[in-house]
Write a protein that holds these residues in place. Structure first.
Motif, PDB file in Angstrom:
ATOM      1  N   LEU A   1       3.862   2.094  -2.727  1.00 45.36           N
ATOM      2  CA  LEU A   1       3.097   3.264  -2.280  1.00 45.36           C
ATOM      3  C   LEU A   1       2.443   3.047  -0.919  1.00 45.36           C
ATOM      4  O   LEU A   1       1.845   3.947  -0.362  1.00 45.36           O
ATOM      5  CB  LEU A   1       2.005   3.620  -3.297  1.00 45.36           C
ATOM      6  CG  LEU A   1       2.437   3.795  -4.744  1.00 45.36           C
ATOM      7  CD1 LEU A   1       1.289   4.327  -5.573  1.00 45.36           C
ATOM      8  CD2 LEU A   1       3.649   4.693  -4.868  1.00 45.36           C
TER       9      LEU A   1
ATOM     10  N   PHE B   1      12.896   5.881  -0.079  1.00 46.56           N
ATOM     11  CA  PHE B   1      12.374   5.197  -1.260  1.00 46.56           C
ATOM     12  C   PHE B   1      13.468   4.816  -2.260  1.00 46.56           C
ATOM     13  O   PHE B   1      13.178   4.433  -3.378  1.00 46.56           O
ATOM     14  CB  PHE B   1      11.316   6.072  -1.948  1.00 46.56           C
ATOM     15  CG  PHE B   1      10.005   6.105  -1.206  1.00 46.56           C
ATOM     16  CD1 PHE B   1       9.034   5.152  -1.453  1.00 46.56           C
ATOM     17  CD2 PHE B   1       9.757   7.070  -0.253  1.00 46.56           C
ATOM     18  CE1 PHE B   1       7.827   5.165  -0.764  1.00 46.56           C
ATOM     19  CE2 PHE B   1       8.556   7.091   0.449  1.00 46.56           C
ATOM     20  CZ  PHE B   1       7.590   6.141   0.188  1.00 46.56           C
TER      21      PHE B   1
ATOM     22  N   LYS C   1       7.976   9.545   4.011  1.00 50.73           N
ATOM     23  CA  LYS C   1       8.186  10.387   2.836  1.00 50.73           C
ATOM     24  C   LYS C   1       9.627  10.258   2.345  1.00 50.73           C
ATOM     25  O   LYS C   1      10.030  10.889   1.387  1.00 50.73           O
ATOM     26  CB  LYS C   1       7.884  11.837   3.229  1.00 50.73           C
ATOM     27  CG  LYS C   1       7.534  12.738   2.063  1.00 50.73           C
ATOM     28  CD  LYS C   1       7.163  14.116   2.556  1.00 50.73           C
ATOM     29  CE  LYS C   1       7.061  15.072   1.394  1.00 50.73           C
ATOM     30  NZ  LYS C   1       6.616  16.407   1.826  1.00 50.73           N
TER      31      LYS C   1
ATOM     32  N   TRP D   1      10.174  11.463  -4.856  1.00 55.87           N
ATOM     33  CA  TRP D   1      10.875  11.067  -3.629  1.00 55.87           C
ATOM     34  C   TRP D   1      11.906   9.976  -3.926  1.00 55.87           C
ATOM     35  O   TRP D   1      13.010   9.993  -3.372  1.00 55.87           O
ATOM     36  CB  TRP D   1       9.884  10.545  -2.573  1.00 55.87           C
ATOM     37  CG  TRP D   1       8.792  11.505  -2.210  1.00 55.87           C
ATOM     38  CD1 TRP D   1       8.775  12.864  -2.436  1.00 55.87           C
ATOM     39  CD2 TRP D   1       7.549  11.199  -1.571  1.00 55.87           C
ATOM     40  NE1 TRP D   1       7.587  13.388  -1.976  1.00 55.87           N
ATOM     41  CE2 TRP D   1       6.828  12.403  -1.442  1.00 55.87           C
ATOM     42  CE3 TRP D   1       6.968  10.012  -1.097  1.00 55.87           C
ATOM     43  CZ2 TRP D   1       5.552  12.461  -0.857  1.00 55.87           C
ATOM     44  CZ3 TRP D   1       5.717  10.071  -0.513  1.00 55.87           C
ATOM     45  CH2 TRP D   1       5.018  11.284  -0.386  1.00 55.87           C
TER      46      TRP D   1
ATOM     47  N   GLN E   1       2.643  10.631   5.291  1.00 51.90           N
ATOM     48  CA  GLN E   1       3.771  11.346   4.667  1.00 51.90           C
ATOM     49  C   GLN E   1       3.745  12.825   4.986  1.00 51.90           C
ATOM     50  O   GLN E   1       4.775  13.489   4.987  1.00 51.90           O
ATOM     51  CB  GLN E   1       3.773  11.141   3.155  1.00 51.90           C
ATOM     52  CG  GLN E   1       4.419   9.846   2.734  1.00 51.90           C
ATOM     53  CD  GLN E   1       3.420   8.747   2.493  1.00 51.90           C
ATOM     54  OE1 GLN E   1       2.231   8.943   2.672  1.00 51.90           O
ATOM     55  NE2 GLN E   1       3.905   7.574   2.112  1.00 51.90           N
TER      56      GLN E   1
ATOM     57  N   HIS F   1       5.562  10.007  -5.001  1.00 48.81           N
ATOM     58  CA  HIS F   1       6.628   9.059  -4.650  1.00 48.81           C
ATOM     59  C   HIS F   1       7.693   8.955  -5.744  1.00 48.81           C
ATOM     60  O   HIS F   1       8.836   8.603  -5.450  1.00 48.81           O
ATOM     61  CB  HIS F   1       6.038   7.672  -4.421  1.00 48.81           C
ATOM     62  CG  HIS F   1       4.902   7.639  -3.437  1.00 48.81           C
ATOM     63  ND1 HIS F   1       3.700   8.257  -3.687  1.00 48.81           N
ATOM     64  CD2 HIS F   1       4.800   7.073  -2.229  1.00 48.81           C
ATOM     65  CE1 HIS F   1       2.898   8.057  -2.647  1.00 48.81           C
ATOM     66  NE2 HIS F   1       3.536   7.346  -1.749  1.00 48.81           N
TER      67      HIS F   1
END
Lengths: 198, 484
Positions: free
Chosen positions: A30, A38, A35, A82, B47, A79
């Motif tokens: 994290l 991942f 963004k 994502w 983000q 996340h």
């Protein structure tokens, strides 16, 4: 956000229940400031196990995750969505989802379809009979099909509409851009402005 | 926007909400609300900017957006590169994003740098009747001006950057009425700790709190900010105080406050921002200011607090099984025995700072107590101004000298030991009297133990080495009032 109506791709059976967001993406990931990117973090705690389903050759380039009950419970971290998205998943099917995860998914273009537990078992059986088989998820009809097997899934009307239209939260709001501009034209002169710097 | 004729009596929160409606939600869909001021810091914004970049969207209103570096900034040697890689990455990322998207940024070393919730008010950007958001739960601070101010998540940060609006469902309203006169040595911090102890950390969930009554009216803006700041610790989205002459006097002449005709128009409108006499709150809570004593938390959530004169509570007397278990666990973590007088609890550290209590009046209150004194042996005392401006102002008044002669550390501005994202942390097992807002396990450093207190209690504790109020100091016992 891309529109989703009917999608077809490799289905992966994740035969575990209570997969919380800490399992989907551990907290250590994290700290990143992006963004995207991942994909390496998805299920990081399990990925070094060669037996783990995503490590098996039949399930490369997966598109649809067919998971056990209570998928995505726990921490609110966006996340988790994502990571699934970056790995290539467009849809997750489960008999129950964590509320926040499900809300986050709808906002970010990940379809979460709620399927009866017995139907999840049928889908697992169909996939394992033919590892790497493709599944067709039809958001218009709210069905998922592998070969002759067709099951239905539930998704609320509002989220379905947004996914069909490809509208993220911002896209949705920008449909009201005229109203925003009109509102701005009426704002009083005394309201704060950060620029120019004083 | 100009006050519309209305029949239904409304609360302050409802008035501000109504004046920001861009689109009224129908059939259960949320309202679309305009955001007047968007505050940004390095932790919750990367983000959001990355999302804009991915979609090719600009920041809609850079002129309503301002960024500062606060959570990760060191409070020592600020001219050196930041050692921690994650901290440095977050700060470098904010600098790049601000540059790319045209957002005003106050970086470490800049005279306007500081904790985002100290910077907004001091620049005169925070004002009555506006909506303020930030990716930070303590955004509720700005409600002290009669603004509707609340914390948001990173997706919402992106949403506001792109559209300057947010889709929101209306909040419920709760009146917190505090009547009476505070005794000497009792402050705004004690009021809010008592409120949270009374309604619990979930008591405000879904509500905007409006703080009212004579005790609130008599507070300075710094005191009101302390109270609104901790609304989130009661679970509330926001806390508000209706604007009055104190508010206008604070704002007038600040860099971004309205001027000339704009000022006149603003004040005329601001005066309408009172809850109507017949308006109905969804819930009401009363507190007697005359009875209040300095407060302190004994546990690991901000609702686990009592008067400093009391003893560590006995969990076995708590009826609710969840609360009892929580208290037992808290005492174990805090290494406290039920029944111990709180004033016998010895501390290792005192932290004077955070967005709750790091403004000039907080530092003045702290300094007024420690002036000419020496800190207790073995106690580490750190004083961290909320912003570079506060630091400069304090130095002009000689507060830095008072702090250093006391034996405490005078630091540069930032969030610091409130959450220990920078090197300012407690060691495992260390106990701290802290003017911050959260006494969660590990918040100030892994294994650290936090007692939330006011600046006056922090000062008295730093002198005596045990949790203390100013009335425990012989030289203050005879004094009628302590300037707060």
């Amino acid at each position: 956000m891309d529109k989703i109506d009917i999608l077809t791709g490799v289905a992966v059976p994740l035969k575990r229940g209570n997969v919380d967001t800490d399992q989907i993406i551990p907290a250590v990931y994290l700290k990143r400031v992006t963004k995207t990117g991942f994909e390496d973090a998805l299920f990081a705690g399990w990925r070094n196990d060669p037996e783990f389903v995503l490590n098996q050759p039949a399930y490369q380039n997966p598109r649809v995750l067919v998971a056990g009950p209570d998928f995505g419970t726990g921490s609110s971290r966006e996340h988790a969505v994502w990571a699934l998205r970056d790995f290539g998943f467009t849809a997750v099917l489960s008999s129950r989802f964590g509320d926040i995860f499900r809300g986050n998914s709808g906002k970010q273009g990940l379809l979460t379809g709620q399927v009866d537990e017995a139907d999840i078992e049928r889908l697992w059986a169909a996939i394992e009979a033919q590892p790497g088989v493709e599944i067709t998820v039809d958001l218009i009809e709210r069905t998922a099909a592998i070969g002759d097997l067709t099951v239905s899934f539930a998704i609320d009307d509002y989220t379905r509409w947004r996914l069909l239209e490809g509208l993220d939260d911002i896209g949705l709001t920008l449909r009201d851009e005229e109203a925003i501009t009109e509102f701005e034209s009426r704002r009083e002169g005394w309201r704060p402005r950060t620029l120019p710097v004083k | 926007m100009s006050p519309e004729p209305t029949i239904r009596p409304r609360t302050l929160a409802e008035k501000v909400w109504d004046d920001h409606l861009v689109v009224k939600g129908e059939n259960g869909s949320p309202d679309l609300l305009y955001i007047d001021l968007h505050l940004v810091h390095e932790v919750t914004s990367p983000q959001a900017f990355d999302g804009l970049r991915a979609e090719g969207r600009p920041v809609r209103r850079p002129d309503l957006t301002i960024a500062t570096e606060d959570h990760n900034t060191p409070t020592l040697a600020i001219d050196k590169p930041i050692a921690d890689l994650t901290s440095r990455t977050q700060i470098d990322t904010l600098r790049r994003n601000a540059q790319e998207f045209g957002v005003r940024l106050h970086s470490l070393g800049d005279v306007e740098q500081g904790i985002v919730h100290v910077v907004g008010p001091q620049l005169g950007l925070t004002m009555p009747g506006i909506t303020v958001v930030c990716g930070d739960s303590h955004t509720s601070t700005h409600g002290a001006f009669g603004a509707m101010a609340f914390g948001i998540g990173t997706s919402e940060v992106e949403h506001v950057l792109a559209t300057q609006t947010l889709p929101l469902k209306p909040f419920k309203t709760m009146a917190i009425t505090v009547e009476g006169t505070l005794r000497p040595g009792v402050t705004a911090k004690d009021i809010i700790l008592a409120v949270i102890a009374k309604i619990g950390t979930g008591g405000g969930q879904g509500y905007v709190l409006e703080y009212r009554g004579s005790a609130i009216r008599s507070l300075s803006m710094d005191g009101r900010m302390t109270i609104c700041n901790m609304s989130i610790e009661a679970g509330a989205r926001a806390g508000m105080v209706a604007p009055d002459e104190t508010t206008f006097a604070y704002l007038k002449g600040r860099p971004h406050a309205p001027e000339g005709d704009d000022w006149e128009a603003a004040v005329e409108y601001w005066r309408t921002l009172q809850t109507d006499d017949d308006a109905v709150f969804d819930a009401e809570v009363f507190l007697d200011a005359d009875e209040l004593e300095p407060f302190v938390t004994w546990g690991t959530n901000p609702g686990q607090g009592v008067s400093l004169n009391e003893r560590v509570p006995d969990p076995s007397t708590i009826i609710d099984p969840n609360e009892r278990a929580s208290a037992e666990r808290a005492l174990e973590y805090m290494d406290l025995e039920a029944g111990t007088p709180l004033k016998e609890v010895r501390v290792d550290a005192v932290f004077m700072g955070s967005c709750t209590n790091s403004r000039i009046e907080d530092l003045r209150a702290f300094a007024s107590v420690i002036k000419g004194q020496k800190k207790a042996d073995g106690v580490r005392v750190m004083v961290v101004p909320g912003s570079a401006r506060v630091r400069i102002e304090a130095e002009a008044e000689g507060i830095d000298k008072i702090v250093e002669e006391f034996g405490a550390e005078w630091r540069f501005a930032g969030c610091s030991m409130c959450l220990g994202m920078n090197p300012d942390q407690l060691a495992p097992g260390e106990r701290c009297a802290s003017t911050s807002n959260r006494n969660f396990e590990g918040r100030q450093g892994k294994g650290g133990r936090t007692h939330l207190v006011s600046p006056l209690v922090a000062a008295a504790t730093a002198i005596r080495g045990t949790l203390s109020s100013v009335s425990d100091l012989s030289e203050f016992a005879a004094r009628e009032t302590v300037e707060v």
